[in-house]
Design a protein around this motif. Structure first.
Motif, PDB file in Angstrom:
ATOM      1  N   MET B  67       0.642  -1.303  -0.063  1.00 55.52           N
ATOM      2  CA  MET B  67      -0.063  -0.025  -0.062  1.00 55.52           C
ATOM      3  C   MET B  67       0.642   1.394  -0.069  1.00 55.52           C
ATOM      4  SD  MET B  67      -3.285  -0.720  -0.398  1.00 55.52           S
ATOM      5  CE  MET B  67      -4.046   0.760  -0.358  1.00 55.52           C
ATOM      6  N   ILE B  68       2.086   1.042  -0.174  1.00 57.94           N
ATOM      7  CA  ILE B  68       2.852   2.328  -0.246  1.00 57.94           C
ATOM      8  C   ILE B  68       3.723   2.395  -1.415  1.00 57.94           C
ATOM      9  CG2 ILE B  68       3.165   2.920   2.241  1.00 57.94           C
ATOM     10  CD1 ILE B  68       6.111   1.677   1.780  1.00 57.94           C
ATOM     11  N   GLY B  69       3.581   1.597  -2.571  1.00 51.40           N
ATOM     12  CA  GLY B  69       4.004   1.837  -3.818  1.00 51.40           C
ATOM     13  C   GLY B  69       5.081   1.165  -4.234  1.00 51.40           C
ATOM     14  N   ARG B  70       5.751   0.038  -3.369  1.00 55.12           N
ATOM     15  CA  ARG B  70       6.804  -0.462  -3.374  1.00 55.12           C
ATOM     16  C   ARG B  70       6.875  -1.886  -4.072  1.00 55.12           C
ATOM     17  NH1 ARG B  70      11.286   1.532  -1.231  1.00 55.12           N
ATOM     18  NH2 ARG B  70      12.208  -0.483  -0.737  1.00 55.12           N
ATOM     19  N   CYS B  71       5.795  -2.661  -3.533  1.00 56.63           N
ATOM     20  CA  CYS B  71       5.721  -4.129  -3.853  1.00 56.63           C
ATOM     21  C   CYS B  71       5.428  -4.257  -5.386  1.00 56.63           C
ATOM     22  CB  CYS B  71       5.025  -4.787  -3.059  1.00 56.63           C
ATOM     23  SG  CYS B  71       3.389  -4.701  -3.138  1.00 56.63           S
ATOM     24  N   THR B  72       4.632  -3.359  -5.993  1.00 59.17           N
ATOM     25  CA  THR B  72       4.194  -3.483  -7.285  1.00 59.17           C
ATOM     26  C   THR B  72       2.965  -4.507  -7.417  1.00 59.17           C
ATOM     27  OG1 THR B  72       5.899  -4.644  -8.444  1.00 59.17           O
ATOM     28  CG2 THR B  72       6.273  -2.459  -8.361  1.00 59.17           C
ATOM     29  N   GLU B  73       2.507  -5.200  -6.478  1.00 58.06           N
ATOM     30  CA  GLU B  73       1.588  -6.363  -6.687  1.00 58.06           C
ATOM     31  C   GLU B  73       0.407  -5.683  -7.113  1.00 58.06           C
ATOM     32  OE1 GLU B  73       1.913  -9.181  -6.922  1.00 58.06           O
ATOM     33  OE2 GLU B  73       3.233 -10.165  -5.547  1.00 58.06           O
ATOM     34  N   CYS B  74      -0.044  -4.506  -6.698  1.00 59.82           N
ATOM     35  CA  CYS B  74      -1.404  -3.809  -7.141  1.00 59.82           C
ATOM     36  C   CYS B  74      -1.365  -3.187  -8.353  1.00 59.82           C
ATOM     37  CB  CYS B  74      -1.713  -2.881  -5.991  1.00 59.82           C
ATOM     38  SG  CYS B  74      -0.649  -1.379  -6.298  1.00 59.82           S
ATOM     39  N   CYS B  75      -0.472  -3.469  -9.402  1.00 54.69           N
ATOM     40  CA  CYS B  75      -0.178  -2.762 -10.669  1.00 54.69           C
ATOM     41  C   CYS B  75      -1.519  -3.618 -11.466  1.00 54.69           C
ATOM     42  CB  CYS B  75       1.081  -3.171 -11.347  1.00 54.69           C
ATOM     43  SG  CYS B  75       2.241  -2.130 -10.831  1.00 54.69           S
ATOM     44  N   MET B  76      -2.143  -2.586 -12.095  1.00 53.44           N
ATOM     45  CA  MET B  76      -3.344  -2.965 -13.179  1.00 53.44           C
ATOM     46  C   MET B  76      -3.229  -1.916 -14.266  1.00 53.44           C
ATOM     47  SD  MET B  76      -6.351  -3.154 -10.089  1.00 53.44           S
ATOM     48  CE  MET B  76      -7.462  -4.358 -10.835  1.00 53.44           C
ATOM     49  N   ILE B  77      -4.183  -2.302 -15.347  1.00 50.31           N
ATOM     50  CA  ILE B  77      -4.022  -1.480 -16.375  1.00 50.31           C
ATOM     51  C   ILE B  77      -5.265  -0.514 -16.005  1.00 50.31           C
ATOM     52  CG2 ILE B  77      -4.642  -1.571 -18.819  1.00 50.31           C
ATOM     53  CD1 ILE B  77      -4.078  -4.617 -18.592  1.00 50.31           C
ATOM     54  N   VAL B  78      -4.889   0.905 -16.197  1.00 51.63           N
ATOM     55  CA  VAL B  78      -5.790   1.754 -15.950  1.00 51.63           C
ATOM     56  C   VAL B  78      -5.904   2.706 -17.136  1.00 51.63           C
ATOM     57  CG1 VAL B  78      -6.227   3.730 -14.364  1.00 51.63           C
ATOM     58  CG2 VAL B  78      -5.187   1.721 -13.425  1.00 51.63           C
ATOM     59  N   ASP B  79      -7.067   2.741 -17.659  1.00 55.24           N
ATOM     60  CA  ASP B  79      -7.446   3.590 -18.911  1.00 55.24           C
ATOM     61  C   ASP B  79      -6.483   3.187 -20.060  1.00 55.24           C
ATOM     62  OD1 ASP B  79      -9.688   4.758 -17.909  1.00 55.24           O
ATOM     63  OD2 ASP B  79      -8.627   6.650 -17.030  1.00 55.24           O
ATOM     64  N   GLY B  80      -6.412   2.022 -20.149  1.00 54.05           N
ATOM     65  CA  GLY B  80      -5.416   1.472 -21.254  1.00 54.05           C
ATOM     66  C   GLY B  80      -4.024   1.384 -20.970  1.00 54.05           C
ATOM     67  N   GLU B  81      -3.557   2.197 -19.737  1.00 55.41           N
ATOM     68  CA  GLU B  81      -2.213   2.095 -19.599  1.00 55.41           C
ATOM     69  C   GLU B  81      -1.692   0.851 -18.631  1.00 55.41           C
ATOM     70  OE1 GLU B  81       1.143   4.753 -17.102  1.00 55.41           O
ATOM     71  OE2 GLU B  81      -0.820   5.767 -18.147  1.00 55.41           O
ATOM     72  N   PRO B  82      -0.730  -0.039 -18.899  1.00 51.86           N
ATOM     73  CA  PRO B  82      -0.419  -0.937 -18.085  1.00 51.86           C
ATOM     74  C   PRO B  82       0.579  -0.545 -17.096  1.00 51.86           C
ATOM     75  CG  PRO B  82       0.947  -0.843 -19.921  1.00 51.86           C
ATOM     76  CD  PRO B  82      -0.085   0.070 -20.170  1.00 51.86           C
ATOM     77  N   ASN B  83       0.517  -1.610 -16.011  1.00 47.30           N
ATOM     78  CA  ASN B  83       1.574  -1.542 -14.734  1.00 47.30           C
ATOM     79  C   ASN B  83       1.434  -0.029 -14.105  1.00 47.30           C
ATOM     80  OD1 ASN B  83       2.875  -3.792 -15.664  1.00 47.30           O
ATOM     81  ND2 ASN B  83       4.346  -2.758 -16.902  1.00 47.30           N
ATOM     82  N   VAL B  84       0.010   0.172 -13.846  1.00 44.89           N
ATOM     83  CA  VAL B  84      -0.165   1.438 -13.002  1.00 44.89           C
ATOM     84  C   VAL B  84      -0.367   0.966 -11.510  1.00 44.89           C
ATOM     85  CG1 VAL B  84      -1.849   3.029 -12.504  1.00 44.89           C
ATOM     86  CG2 VAL B  84      -1.217   2.694 -14.985  1.00 44.89           C
ATOM     87  N   ARG B  85       0.548   1.619 -10.664  1.00 44.39           N
ATOM     88  CA  ARG B  85       0.385   1.009  -9.266  1.00 44.39           C
ATOM     89  C   ARG B  85      -1.170   1.861  -8.601  1.00 44.39           C
ATOM     90  NH1 ARG B  85       5.543   3.545  -6.814  1.00 44.39           N
ATOM     91  NH2 ARG B  85       4.899   5.166  -8.123  1.00 44.39           N
ATOM     92  N   THR B  86      -2.102   0.948  -8.621  1.00 46.45           N
ATOM     93  CA  THR B  86      -3.355   1.369  -8.045  1.00 46.45           C
ATOM     94  C   THR B  86      -3.457   1.595  -6.499  1.00 46.45           C
ATOM     95  OG1 THR B  86      -3.744  -0.773  -7.325  1.00 46.45           O
ATOM     96  CG2 THR B  86      -4.318  -0.076  -9.760  1.00 46.45           C
ATOM     97  N   CYS B  87      -2.374   1.415  -5.724  1.00 48.32           N
ATOM     98  CA  CYS B  87      -2.467   2.045  -4.449  1.00 48.32           C
ATOM     99  C   CYS B  87      -2.060   3.346  -4.117  1.00 48.32           C
ATOM    100  CB  CYS B  87      -1.425   1.122  -3.505  1.00 48.32           C
ATOM    101  SG  CYS B  87       0.279   1.443  -3.586  1.00 48.32           S
ATOM    102  N   ARG B  88      -1.367   3.909  -5.256  1.00 50.43           N
ATOM    103  CA  ARG B  88      -0.765   5.211  -5.663  1.00 50.43           C
ATOM    104  C   ARG B  88      -1.652   6.232  -6.414  1.00 50.43           C
ATOM    105  NH1 ARG B  88       2.568   5.971  -1.773  1.00 50.43           N
ATOM    106  NH2 ARG B  88       2.840   8.243  -2.315  1.00 50.43           N
ATOM    107  N   THR B  89      -2.416   5.815  -6.985  1.00 51.67           N
ATOM    108  CA  THR B  89      -3.247   6.351  -8.047  1.00 51.67           C
ATOM    109  C   THR B  89      -4.741   6.398  -7.776  1.00 51.67           C
ATOM    110  OG1 THR B  89      -2.010   5.149  -9.794  1.00 51.67           O
ATOM    111  CG2 THR B  89      -3.841   6.227 -10.640  1.00 51.67           C
TER     112      THR B  89
END
Lengths: 357, 105, 259
Positions: B67-89
């Motif tokens: 939940m602080i943007g380090r582990c990258t486990e929360c990366c999703m595709i957001v508005d077509g953009e891949p690898n977006v850290r959703t805990c920080r977006t």
């Protein structure tokens, strides 16, 4: 690519307890101070701490972390400190320049001095099932419940009976989750008895001498198997959240990148930049403070921040060396008091080893 | 999908939750209620969604870990953009969030 | 004025509490903390030396105002009042939980382990409905429990014991590096069979720590595993080299584009 480079006097990286106190001390003697923090709110870890803090009146003792954060931040604003939030530092370069990913653009700054007060991050454990959704750091759960006010699940098992594990267990209860137990491999409670007392009086059992075997579930965590180390019996806990509170490690990659000499100290959480009692690192003009210089309490972070702020102000010419030494000595005395208890013995010894190296 | 199942509306220390502006995001096409100012990963938890991605090789479910943007486990595709850290977006009304399903995308 | 610490002071609290409420301090570790001393207008709580000394109570001068109860960060101070007589005592505890507890209602008094002691009437509630404040709840219990009460609860259900199950035999394999999905068994094979003397070399060979998180998340567990399997290695094993950017950033942004 060429970015315009802004000249700054003192740059503080991290607006947590250490960074805010560093900025305040330096600004109070006339330094022009800029703080950057990657979060959209100042306060660092204090912003998610809803319990009252230990310490003395110098550390806001008896107040909640969130209140202390607001006070420290307010004090900085009153002194005209330039606070830039939602801004991540991407690099600290040997030519002295610092690259910042700010909300509107990427920018370069060239400060006369840099205080690295970037805090710490949670350590983890790797075990079968640790990749299942629902297994998370205790700090992650704390961020969810206390900042976003969202429960990560309804039944939680906590691993680690240190202060973080105990406090987050209590706060999960306050948030409305059920905490089915606190598990620790150690034979005695690792945190303070008073924190353990708060948790136990709510009926949460603490399983000492138990180790985590595996986390299980299909699309997310459903159960956790835990083994009693002494007799090998295995307990099965139904839980949809498993929190890991197994320590913190200093977040000091920026200092490492700037070629600060790094030293491994287990008691301080791992690799830390070498520093003196004046919080100067091996690279001038780079200073370190708070958990980034070794994981301790927030009260210690505040005092170390103050010392770093004074040292930076001295090197920038805002404070003469006699006056700086006098101020540092007064704070060092308070630090000694904070570290006088048996819980700090290992950390104090590690810090003293570090200073002497 | 219940809006308030995992939201902490009353809190003994923090008091009553102030109502933020409600927005709607789409997870793999399905609408989810969220509150302005919260990160995507938190909004998903509030909706009872714990899976943020399937791992690239084994396609195992993963969820937000740090939940602080380090582990990258929360990366999703957001508005077509891949690898977006959703805990920080932070959520935005109408945002389209997709669950990455390994390398097969 | 010399007060007494910990359970030594409890006997005195028991004696003096026939005259009205007295503070019962259950704090005996050396914790750097002094708000109780600061809060006490009577000067009845004294830390003998430095802020780590356990607080000592002077039960004679304590007036049972409860300021220390509300501010204690360890929630480790209580009030005991035996002045009501007839074999009953009133115990005041700090409270920050969610149960609905009403003045005049019944609640459970529990001990330090959460065990049920007695059911009692709530005779005083202060600080309710004021977020940020610690509530003080006063419950009436049989006198013999007066020094034992540590908490008050609504009649919340007690946790069921975890089930005991058959021990599992083999250790299941799992992804050690979460990003690149390098299995635990494979990693250990590489560590124990390889000649790696540094984490960077281990990372390059095994690919563990080269995924999206770039080892920021896994370096410390990778180090622990490395040292566990190669205990003869120096503790100061070389770490991953830190390069910019230390946070993910889009290349287009580095190129000066927005987004």
């Amino acid at each position: 690519m060429s970015l315009p480079c802004e000249q700054l006097d003192l740059l503080v990286i991290g607006a947590g307890p250490a960074g805010l106190c560093a900025a305040y001390e330096a600004a109070a003697v006339g330094c022009r101070v800029t703080i950057v923090d990657e979060n959209d709110k100042a306060g660092g870890q204090l912003s998610k701490q809803i319990h009252r803090f230990f310490g003395s009146s110098h550390h806001g003792a008896g107040k909640r972390g969130i209140e202390i954060a607001e006070e420290l931040f307010g004090d900085c604003l009153k002194l005209g400190v330039d606070v830039r939030l939602s801004s991540s530092v991407l690099g600290l370069f040997s030519n002295g320049e610092v690259m910042i990913d700010a909300p509107t653009q990427l920018c370069l700054v060239n400060p006369g001095a840099v205080i690295v007060a970037t805090g710490a991050s949670e350590k983890s454990l790797a075990f079968p099932g640790w990749t299942l959704p629902g297994v998370m750091g205790a700090g992650a759960a704390q961020t969810l419940i206390n900042i976003h006010r969202i429960l990560p699940g309804s039944r939680v098992l906590m691993v680690g009976s240190g202060n973080v594990g105990l406090i987050v267990s209590y706060q999960l209860l306050q948030a409305g989750a059920e905490v089915v137990g606190v598990v620790d491999t150690a034979g005695s409670i690792s945190g303070y008895q008073v924190h353990a007392g708060r948790v136990r009086r709510e009926g949460i059992p603490v399983y000492l001498g138990h180790r985590l075997l595996s986390a299980r579930g299909s699309t997310g965590l459903e159960e956790v198997l835990v083994e009693a180390i002494e007799d090998g019996t295995v307990k099965r806990f139904e839980a949809d959240v498993l929190c890991l509170a197994v320590g913190m490690s200093p977040l000091c990659d920026l200092a490492a990148m700037r070629d600060c000499r790094m030293v491994y100290e287990d008691a301080l959480g791992g690799l830390v930049p070498w520093h003196g009692a004046d919080m100067r690192t091996s690279q001038s003009p780079v200073y370190i403070a708070g958990d980034a210089s070794g994981v301790e309490e927030a009260s210690v972070a505040m005092e170390e921040g103050r010392i770093a702020g004074i040292s930076a102000a001295e090197d920038l010419g805002s404070l003469n060396s006699g006056e700086a030494a006098e101020r540092r000595a007064a704070i060092a005395k308070r630090l000694d008091e904070l570290r006088a208890g048996p819980h700090s013995r290992g950390k104090l010894a590690a810090k003293e080893r570090l200073y002497a190296r | 999908m219940a809006f308030n199942n995992f939201r902490i509306l009353q809190h003994p220390v923090l008091g009553e939750k102030k109502n933020g502006k409600e927005v709607r995001i789409f997870l793999d096409g399905l609408p989810i209620h969220a509150v302005e100012g919260e990160p995507i990963a938190a909004a998903l938890y509030a909706a009872g969604v714990r899976i943020t991605r399937l791992s690239p090789h084994k396609k195992e479910p993963r969820g937000a870990f740090c939940m602080i943007g380090r582990c990258t486990e929360c990366c999703m595709i957001v508005d077509g953009e891949p690898n977006v850290r959703t805990c920080r977006t932070m959520v935005r009304d109408g945002m389209r969030v997709e669950t990455p399903r390994g390398w097969m995308e | 004025m010399q007060g007494k610490t910990g359970s030594e002071s409890w006997q005195e609290v028991w004696d003096k509490s026939v005259n009205g409420p007295r503070a019962l301090i259950d704090c005996w570790q050396e914790i750097p903390c002094d708000p109780c001393q600061e809060a006490c207008a009577q000067g009845s709580i004294v830390l003998s030396s430095g802020i780590c000394a356990p607080p000592a109570l002077h039960a004679e001068t304590c007036n049972g105002c409860g300021k220390c109860v509300a501010i204690c960060p360890g929630m480790a101070i209580f009030l005991v009042d035996r002045s009501i007589g007839s074999g009953l005592a009133r115990v005041t505890v700090p409270y920050e939980m969610r149960d609905e507890i009403r003045l005049g209602g019944e609640a459970w008094a529990v001990d330090g382990e959460g065990n049920y002691l007695a059911e009692g009437r709530i005779t005083r509630v202060s600080g309710a409905g004021r977020p940020g404040r610690t509530m003080l709840l006063t419950i009436e219990v049989p006198e013999e429990w007066a020094l034992k009460v540590r908490g008050v609860r609504g009649r919340r259900k007690l946790l069921e014991e975890p089930e005991e199950v058959e021990a599992i035999e083999a250790v299941e394999d799992f992804a050690f590096c979460r990003c690149e999905e390098i299995d635990y068994s494979r990693l250990r094979e590489i560590i124990t069979q390889g000649e790696f003397r540094s984490l960077p070399a281990l990372r390059r060979f095994s690919r563990a720590g080269l995924g999206y998180c770039q080892g920021r998340f896994c370096q410390s567990i990778l180090r622990s595993q490395f040292l566990a399997d190669c205990p003869e290695e120096d503790r100061e094993v070389e770490s991953f080299r830190v390069r910019a950017p230390v946070r993910p950033v889009k290349l287009s942004r580095l190129g000066g584009e927005d987004g």
